[in-house]
Motif scaffolding. Sequence first.
Motif, PDB file in Angstrom:
ATOM      1  N   PRO A 128       0.828  -1.219   0.000  1.00 53.86           N
ATOM      2  CA  PRO A 128       0.000   0.000   0.000  1.00 53.86           C
ATOM      3  C   PRO A 128       0.862   1.268   0.000  1.00 53.86           C
ATOM      4  O   PRO A 128       1.860   1.356   0.709  1.00 53.86           O
ATOM      5  CB  PRO A 128      -0.813  -0.116   1.297  1.00 53.86           C
ATOM      6  N   ASN A 129       0.476   2.229  -0.852  1.00 54.77           N
ATOM      7  CA  ASN A 129       1.126   3.545  -0.917  1.00 54.77           C
ATOM      8  C   ASN A 129       2.616   3.460  -1.276  1.00 54.77           C
ATOM      9  O   ASN A 129       3.396   4.339  -0.904  1.00 54.77           O
ATOM     10  CB  ASN A 129       0.969   4.299   0.408  1.00 54.77           C
ATOM     11  N   SER A 130       3.017   2.411  -2.001  1.00 54.07           N
ATOM     12  CA  SER A 130       4.439   2.305  -2.373  1.00 54.07           C
ATOM     13  C   SER A 130       4.789   3.263  -3.503  1.00 54.07           C
ATOM     14  O   SER A 130       5.957   3.624  -3.677  1.00 54.07           O
ATOM     15  CB  SER A 130       4.765   0.871  -2.801  1.00 54.07           C
TER      16      SER A 130
ATOM     17  N   GLN B  87       4.821   8.089  -3.136  1.00 52.06           N
ATOM     18  CA  GLN B  87       4.955   8.472  -1.734  1.00 52.06           C
ATOM     19  C   GLN B  87       6.425   8.313  -1.346  1.00 52.06           C
ATOM     20  O   GLN B  87       7.101   7.404  -1.831  1.00 52.06           O
ATOM     21  CB  GLN B  87       4.097   7.572  -0.831  1.00 52.06           C
TER      22      GLN B  87
ATOM     23  N   HIS C 241       9.663   7.049   0.377  1.00 56.38           N
ATOM     24  CA  HIS C 241      10.040   5.830   1.083  1.00 56.38           C
ATOM     25  C   HIS C 241      11.556   5.680   1.048  1.00 56.38           C
ATOM     26  O   HIS C 241      12.250   6.357   0.282  1.00 56.38           O
ATOM     27  CB  HIS C 241       9.405   4.591   0.445  1.00 56.38           C
TER      28      HIS C 241
END
Length: 678
Positions: free
Chosen positions: A92-94, A97, A99
Amino acid sequence: MKVLQFPLARVTLVFIVGIVFAYYFQPGPHLVFKSLAIATILLASVYFWYAQKPNRLIYFGLTVYGLAFVIGVSTQTIPTASFQKNHYTQIPNSVEQPHTFTLILNEKLKSNAFSQRYVALVKQIDTTKCSGKLLLNIKKDSLQHVFIIGNRLQIKGILYPNNPPKNPNQFDYSNYLKNKQIYGQLYADATDIKVSAQMEKDIWYYAAQIRNTIIVNLTKSGFNPTELNVAVALILGQQQDIDPEIIKDYQFAGAVHILSVSGLHIGFLLLFVTFILKPIPNNKKGSLLKLIIILCSLWLFGILAGLAPSVMRSVTMFSFVAIGQHLRRSVNIYHTLLVSILLILLVQPAFLFDVGFQLSYLALFFIIWLQPILSSLWEPKNKISKYIWDILSVSFAAQIGTLPLSLYYFHQFPGLFFITNLALIPITGFIMGLGVVVMVLAFFDKCPFFLSKALEWSLFIVNKIIHTIASLEQFIIKDISFTAAFLLSSYALIFTTILWFKKPQFQRLAAIFVSIIVLQITFLWNEWTVATQQEWVVFNAKKNTLIAERNGNSVKLHANDSLQKVGTKNTTLNSYLVGNFSHLAAAKELKNTAFFNGKRILILDSTGVYPKNHQPDILLLTQSPKINLDRLIQTIQPKNIVADASNYKTFQKRWEASCIKAKIPFHSTSEKGFYILY
């Protein structure tokens, strides 16, 4: 065709149909695995039934084809990222966003003007372990940071998904990456990357180290960089550092295949290793030892060359040739070709959609199938004439087989390809022999100066020949419009014609005439379709506004002065013209108003000046006009608002918010790609 009488040929074709079906329809994994189980059980049941009733052969054959189809579907489905729970796209949300990514460099790609580019394996995102491949773009800097295959990197950044082309008829790079199981791109500055002392020492690391050692040792010996880069491509299959102008010359001369490791390279390697192993006795143990050494040599060389589709094809094929020689059996080249296709696609089904894979197999098939027919048209008694005729017949066979596919993908035809092959094939054989010796000796830093210089001068001569042929641009046919329908109908005509030449029969002659009629209908239908089309296109062009108004095959360009002068030299516009069978009829200065198919269009540029009483259907914003869009919407009440890529992104975000507030459709070419009116 007798080859289709071979059962494995039909099984392979059905297997390929299964891969294509899964590629386009993407069935769910549960359905695929259930189908695989049912097909297997059905085949086993029919087999036992058929063993008792031999006259039921047709049912057994149908179940075999059914299982082959399902295996093709499952082979294509299993590697797909959306079906792998630990793939980074499933986190999720890779995407989009910030990181922290832990990556391992797996393959070096050709750099562009701004970045060094690598294929990297994802090991971890933040604290979550995952898998998958992404494209890593490392910004070039003055310190010229060097990264090597096997480096473990930690990068803080944002992963962006692959975007489809934002202009019509452009090369779909996102689909190209998808076929290579790459679903995202990461951008980073070299100074912000943390390099771990721990290396991932897999087979790709050692292959890269061998290549780097060879390159460093040859560079130290004074090998000219230009010729060295060509040598590394020709011998080791690595094209990353070749000058783009040299690659362009090879393309225009019809010799780009020489820069890719293929059957020529692997065939020579097989002969070379076989010659070295002659002292080993031909008894049972000696013959087995030879086979093991030959297979290891072929596959180690393939890994060294990066196992590209053409390399995989050649290594697999010649492995079967070597096995056939060991078993002392005559090898049917068609069967070898089919088995190599089947085995490669079982491991790498995505290769089926690789242009290089398609071209290499088509070229080889037509050389095997068509060259004997061409060769029999003339049988010269003189050895030199025979040698020249053999080269020409091979070149023409390969060119006929790959021509429709080349036109479909590249839209150009090198008219002097036969002169290129005639001039280069004899030299290439010498260069291949010398190059392998030089590369092996260079790895041990024992290469004599005269050998390296002989290779360097040979490549210098080859490059000069290629450049001379490529400079005759009048023989290079460019910008050829070609569709998938033309591709299929052209191959239908080629196949029916060759079949008739092999065995003249009335039915085959009738098939030729049917193919000609189908080809003519295809051309007429395409011409009618183009003639009846009208469209108005706003391209996604940065810093400039580029608009095309097409009526049939006639295009009017609306742009500023600089783009008007460039005309068809603009790659964005030229791709559109080629893709739509069109020509540039006129180039006009961009005005503030336009009309198309009864729709009024207001074009607002940086001046921000517009007529107060104008109520357009479409408002096109260009060159970042400093306006209050809320007030403008109330004044002129447009039905749609479009912003091209010449506007600041901050302006576009603000305009989008205004459109959402006013409930008016907003189209940004920077995000959604080109805008088109019919």
